[in-house]
Scaffold this motif. Structure first.
Motif: not given
Length: 947
Positions: A367-372
Motif C-alpha cells: 500500500g505504499l504509493p511511492l513504491a507502487i
C-alpha cells in the motif's frame, strides 16, 4: 556505516580493559606491557576517526574511494572484536575444566601466558593497519569532519511528490484537512501528518496547500522543506525570504549576518500582522520543532502544518486541545490495484495471464504509493511476459538496489535509516535476519539485542528497559510497524515493511553485518559474522570459514537434523558464537557441541523435541537467556545454578486437550538453591517442591525478578511464598497455579505486595479475595480462575484505577454479577467463563465506560444477555462461547421480546457452538446469522488456554 562497528568496538575495548584484563592479571600474573597498552592506543586512534566516519555515512555511497576507506576501517573494527573474543574464548576454555593440581595449573598458566602474548602481537599488527588507513585518508585529502556536506543535504523536493495523475484514495483525507484548516477556531493550531517514508505525506499536504479554499483563507502561505543536516540560521533565513516574497516586499537588509535570535525577532512581528499558513515538510527531530515553535506568532486562525516520519515529533508539536495528529495510512488493496494497473499498463486493465504475479508484486508494496508508482513504472517498460515478471518478483531486492528507475524510491525509504544514531542502526539492521512477513516477538528481539551487545548500560534502568526504549524509537520513526499488542497496550509483535526489509538486507550484506541463506545461490561475505538460515539446510554453503561467526539462526527449516547440527553443518565449529537460535528445529536431543560455546549468551531450543539438558551446561558461564519453552524438558541439572549471568529462564509448555481442563500448563521442578541466580529477571514456570519448603524461600533472593511463575502450590506453601514475594520489589508480573483445582491458594500473608505489580494471574481456589489486590493500583491485567468465591469479587475489583483487562473463570458461586455505576473506569476487555450458577449479569449505566470487548463462555444457566448492555456504548466485540440456546434465540431479529435491539449497534457479535469436535462460529447481522468459519477446538481455543 563503519561508525556502527567502530563505536561498538570502542565500547567493547572499554569493557575489556576494565573487566577481562583486570581479572586475568589478578588471577595469573602482573604483566605491565602488551594487550592493555595496545588496546589503549587503538582506542585513541579509532576515537580520532569517529567524526570522519559519521560524516562519511552521508556520502559514502556516492564516493567509491571513500567507500573503500570505510570498508577498511570496518574490517579493522571487526578484526579487533575477533581478537578480544578469541582471547576470552581461550581464557574461558582453560578455566572451564574441573581438573585440579599443580601440574594442571602450571600448564594453564603457560598456555594463558602464550595466548596473552599472541593477542598482544595481533593487536600490534592491527594498530599498524590503522596507521596505514589514517595515512591513506590524509594522503587522499579525505577530511570529512570539515567537508562541505551540501551535496548530502536532503530535502523533500517536488521530485518526491507524486504526480496528480497518480493520486488515488486521498480525496476524503484532503477534505478533512482542508476543513480543519479553514475552520475559524481562535489561536494558532498545529496539524501534523505522520507516517513512514513513501506513504504520500508530502503529496497529500501539497494538495491541501494548493487548494483554492485554503489559498483564499490565508494571507500568507509558506512552504519550507527542511534539509538534513538541519542548520537553524539557514532555516530561519529561508522563512524570512519566503514571508517577504509572499507580500512582495524586499527582504530586510542584513539578514545574512543575523543569528537565530535576531531572525526570530524579524519573523514574529511579521506574522502577527497576517493570517498565515506555514508548512514544515520533513521534520525529523523534536528539537527542530522546538527550535522554531516560538518564532511563530499565535494569532487567531493561524495554522502550521508538519509532515514527519516521527510520531514523537507529531505528538510534541500538537499539545493544544484543538491541534491534530493525522496518521496517514497505506492505500487499500482496491486503490493499490487501481494505481498499479494505471501505471503498469498505461491505463489499461491487467492481462489475465499477469494477474497472479502482479498481485504478488503488489503485495510487496504493502500500500505504499511511492513504491507502487516506482515499481509499476519499471514494469511498464518490460515486454510483459509472465516469466519476465516472475523474475522481477524474485529479484526485487537486487532491482531496488541497482535499478536507476527505482533510485528515488530507495533514497526515500533509506533516509530514515541513514540518520539513525549508530546504536539504533545496529538494532535496525538486525531485523534483516528475520524472513519475509515474519512476526517478530518484542521480548525475543530485546533479548537478542542485549546478547549481541547492542544495548548500553544506563544508570537506573535495566538493559531490557533501555532496549524497550530503542524499539519504541524505531517504532516512532516509522521504521518498524506494530502488528500485535497485548490487551494493556504493550507491543507484542512487530514487523518491517517488505521493501524496507529488502533495503536493509542489502545494507546488511554490504556492511558484512549478516548473511541471509534463503537460496543456494545467495552471496556470502568472506567472513560471515551473523548467519540466518531460511527454509532448508540445502541453502547452507559448506566449506566456508565460519570462525568469525557470532550468531546463527534457523527459520522454518524442516529438514531432519542430526543430534549435532552445528558440527554437521560446519565441522570446524563456532567457537566465537554468542547467539544460537534453533527455534522449531527438528531436534530430538540437546546438541552436545553447544557445551563448548563458552561465549554463548543466548540459547533458544524453543519448540524442539529436546527433553533433557546435560549437566555440562554449567560451562556456559556467559549465558543470559535459556529458552526451552514448548520443549519436553521438565527438569534442569543442578549445574544450571553456576550460570550467574542468566537473566531469562523459560522452561514451560502448554498441553492442549480441552479448554475446560485445569492442568494445561507445565513447568519444571524447582532447584534447591535457585536463589543463587541473582541476575534472573524472568523465571517461568517452577513447580514448587513439597519435599523442600526452602525453595520458596530461595525465590525471595531473586530481587531482580520482573516476572515470576510458580505452579503446583499447596495451601501450606502460602506463608513462605508471601514472605518471598514481599522481597521482590521489582516484580511486574506474577502467576500462581495451585496443585489441583480444589487446592487453596493462600496469599493473605502478603502485607506489602510489590508496588510495581501490573499483571496478576491466580489459578486455584481462593477462600476469599486477598485484601491487597484491590489496593494495588498499578494492576492493569487480572486473571482469576477456579476461585469459587462465595462473595462477588467485582465489589473489590471495580475501583482498580488502571485495570484494562479482567478474566474471570468460575470465580464465584453466586447467581448474579453486578457491575456498578462508576466501576471499572479503564476496563477494555472482560471475560466471564464457566459460572455454573450464574443467571443474571447486571450492568448499570456508568459502569465500564470504555469497554471494547466482552466474552461470555460456558455459563450454562445464563439465558439472557446482560441487563444494561445497551449502556456499553464503546463495545466493539461481543462473543458468546458454548452458551445455552435460549440465550442465542433471544438475539434473533424475529424473536418476540428478544434482545436483538440491545446488541444490534455492536459492530461484531459472535456466538459459537462446539459440534462434533469443531467450533461453528456465527455472526449476528441485520439479515440474520451466517457461518463465518469452522475451526477445530484446538486452534480456536488455544489462546484461551494460554491465558
Amino acid at each position: 556505516m563503519a561508525e556502527i562497528a567502530v563505536e561498538f568496538i570502542l565500547e567493547k575495548i572499554a569493557s575489556f580493559l576494565q573487566n577481562e584484563i583486570a581479572s586475568f592479571l589478578q588471577n595469573e600474573i602482573q604483566i605491565l606491557q602488551g594487550v592493555p597498552e595496545e588496546l589503549e592506543y587503538i582506542r585513541d586512534d579509532l576515537q580520532r576517526m569517529k567524526a570522519s566516519l559519521r560524516a562519511a555515512d552521508l556520502v559514502e555511497d556516492s564516493d567509491h574511494q571513500l567507500k573503500e576507506w570505510v570498508r577498511q576501517v570496518r574490517d579493522i573494527a571487526y578484526d579487533i572484536e575477533d581478537v578480544i573474543d578469541g582471547f576470552n574464548f581461550h581464557h574461558a576454555d582453560q578455566h572451564g575444566h574441573r581438573i585440579h593440581g599443580f601440574l594442571y595449573h602450571f600448564c594453564c598458566f603457560v598456555k594463558n601466558l602464550e595466548g596473552y602474548h599472541q593477542t598482544a602481537d595481533k593487536l600490534r599488527k592491527i594498530r599498524s593497519r590503522i596507521r596505514n588507513v589514517s595515512a591513506w585518508q590524509l594522503n587522499n585529502a579525505i577530511n570529512l569532519s570539515t567537508t562541505d556536506q551540501g551535496s548530502s543535504s536532503m530535502t523533500t523536493s517536488d521530485a518526491l511528490i507524486l504526480d496528480s495523475a497518480d493520486l488515488v484514495g486521498i480525496d476524503e483525507s484532503k477534505e478533512l484537512l482542508v476543513r480543519w484548516l479553514v475552520e475559524r477556531n481562535p489561536g494558532r493550531k498545529v496539524l501534523s501528518v505522520v507516517g513512514m517514508g513513501g506513504l504520500g505525506k508530502t503529496t497529500l499536504v501539497k494538495q491541501v496547500y494548493d487548494d483554492e479554499r485554503v489559498k483564499k483563507h490565508f494571507d500568507v502561505h509558506v512552504w519550507i522543506a527542511l534539509s538534513h543536516p538541519f542548520k537553524m540560521e539557514d532555516f530561519l533565513r529561508n522563512i524570512v525570504q519566503q514571508l517577504f516574497s509572499a507580500i512582495r516586499k524586499p527582504v530586510p537588509e542584513g539578514i545574512d549576518d543575523m543569528n537565530s535570535d535576531w531572525l526570530k525577532v524579524v519573523i514574529k512581528p511579521f506574522l502577527r500582522q497576517w493570517r498565515y499558513l506555514i508548512v514544515l515538510d520533513n521534520v525529523w527531530h523534536i528539537n527542530q520543532w522546538h527550535a522554531v515553535n516560538h518564532a511563530f506568532a499565535k494569532n487567531d486562525s493561524n495554522r502550521v502544518m508538519i509532515t514527519t516520519r516521527n510520531t514523537d515529533v507529531a505528538i510534541a508539536s500538537c499539545l493544544e486541545s484543538d491541534d491534530m495528529v493525522f496518521n496517514i495510512e497505506p492505500l487499500s488493496s482496491d486503490y493499490s490495484w487501481d494505481l498499479f494497473c494505471r501505471r503498469s499498463f498505461r491505463g489499461n486493465t491487467c492481462p489475465p495471464y499477469l494477474v497472479e504475479v502482479s498481485r504478488r508484486i503488489l503485495e510487496k508494496c504493502e500500500g505504499l504509493p511511492l513504491a507502487i508508482v516506482a515499481i509499476s513504472g519499471l514494469l511498464s517498460t518490460k515486454t510483459g511476459t509472465p516469466a519476465e515478471w516472475e523474475t522481477i518478483y524474485r529479484s526485487l531486492g537486487a532491482i531496488i538496489k541497482d535499478n536507476d528507475k527505482l533510485m528515488n524510491l530507495t533514497e526515500v525509504l533509506s533516509l530514515s535509516f541513514k540518520y539513525l544514531p549508530y546504536h539504533l542502526k545496529s538494532c535496525f539492521l538486525y531485523l534483516s535476519i528475520f524472513p519475509d512477513n515474519y512476526l517478530i516477538e518484542r521480548m525475543r528481539l530485546i533479548r537478542l539485542w542485549i546478547a549481541e551487545g547492542f544495548v548500553e548500560v544506563k544508570e537506573g534502568k535495566t538493559q531490557e528497559e533501555v532496549a524497550e526504549d530503542y524499539l519504541n524509537e524505531l517504532l516512532s520513526r516509522s521504521l518498524v510497524q506494530v502488528f500485535g499488542r497485548t490487551s494493556d497496550g504493550r507491543v507484542k509483535t512487530c514487523r518491517i515493511h517488505d521493501l524496507l526489509r529488502e533495503i536493509i538486507i542489502s545494507k546488511s550484506r554490504d556492511q558484512n553485518f549478516a548473511a541471509i541463506a534463503k537460496d543456494k545461490n545467495g552471496a556470502w561475505p568472506d567472513k560471515v559474522r551473523r548467519l540466518s538460515l531460511h527454509n532448508s539446510l540445502q541453502n547452507v554453503q559448506h566449506n566456508r570459514n565460519v570462525s568469525h561467526l557470532r550468531s546463527f539462526f534457523m527459520f522454518e527449516v524442516e529438514d531432519p537434523l542430526l543430534s549435532a547440527p552445528l558440527h554437521s553443518l560446519y565441522p570446524d565449529g563456532f567457537r566465537l558464537l554468542k547467539v544460537l537460535d534453533l527455534r522449531a528445529a527438528r531436534l530430538q536431543t540437546f546438541p552436545g557441541e553447544i557445551i563448548n560455546l563458552f561465549l554463548l549468551r543466548y540459547l533458544s531450543l524453543r519448540e524442539t523435541k529436546v527433553n533433557s539438558i546435560p549437566s555440562s551446561i554449567g560451562k556456559l558461564q556467559n549465558l543470559q537467556t535459556l529458552d526451552l519453552k514448548h520443549t519436553n524438558v521438565t527438569e534442569l541439572p543442578v549445574e544450571i545454578l553456576k550460570l550467574q549471568q542468566l537473566r531469562h529462564l523459560l522452561v514451560y509448555r502448554y498441553e492442549f486437550k480441552y479448554y475446560s481442563r485445569f492442568h494445561s500448563k507445565y513447568g519444571f521442578k524447582a532447584l534447591a538453591g535457585i536463589g543463587a541466580l541473582q541476575s534472573l529477571q524472568k523465571l517461568c514456570f517452577i513447580e514448587a517442591d513439597h519435599r523442600n519448603a526452602s525453595i520458596l524461600e530461595e525465590v525471595g533472593k531473586l530481587t531482580q525478578l520482573r516476572r515470576l511463575g510458580i505452579m503446583n502450590l499447596r495451601k501450606e506453601d502460602g506463608m513462605a511464598l508471601c514472605s518471598s514475594i514481599q522481597k521482590l520489589t521489582n516484580l511486574q508480573a506474577l502467576s500462581v497455579v495451585s496443585s489441583v483445582k480444589d487446592e487453596v491458594i493462600d496469599l493473605h500473608h502478603l502485607a506489602s505486595p510489590p508496588q510495581l505489580l501490573e499483571r496478576l494471574y491466580l489459578t486455584g481456589r481462593l477462600e476469599q479475595l486477598p485484601d491487597w489486590i484491590p489496593r494495588l493500583q498499578s494492576l492493569v491485567i487480572v486473571y482469576l480462575k477456579w476461585s469459587r468465591l462465595e462473595d462477588d469479587p467485582l465489589l473489590s475489583l471495580q475501583h482498580l484505577s488502571n485495570l484494562v483487562h479482567l478474566e474471570l473463570l468460575q470465580v464465584s458461586i453466586g447467581d448474579t454479577l453486578s457491575f456498578k455505576a462508576g466501576g471499572f473506569q479503564k476496563l477494555k476487555v472482560l471475560g466471564i467463563d464457566k459460572f455454573d450458577e450464574l443467571r443474571c449479569i447486571e450492568m448499570e449505566e456508568g459502569a465500564m465506560p470504555v469497554i471494547e470487548k466482552l466474552s461470555i463462555l460456558r455459563c450454562k444457566s445464563l439465558e439472557t444477555v446482560p441487563f444494561g448492555i445497551e449502556h456499553l456504548t464503546t463495545l466493539k466485540v461481543l462473543e458468546f462461547f458454548d452458551m445455552p440456546e435460549e440465550l442465542i434465540k433471544t438475539l434473533s431479529p424475529n424473536a418476540k421480546g428478544g434482545d436483538y435491539r440491545k446488541v444490534a449497534r455492536i459492530p461484531e457479535v459472535y456466538y459459537t457452538y462446539c459440534r462434533d469436535g469443531e467450533w461453528e462460529v456465527y455472526s449476528l447481522e441485520s439479515s440474520g446469522k451466517r457461518v463465518l468459519s469452522v475451526e477445530t477446538v484446538e486452534s480456536h481455543l488455544e489462546s484461551i488456554v494460554k491465558k
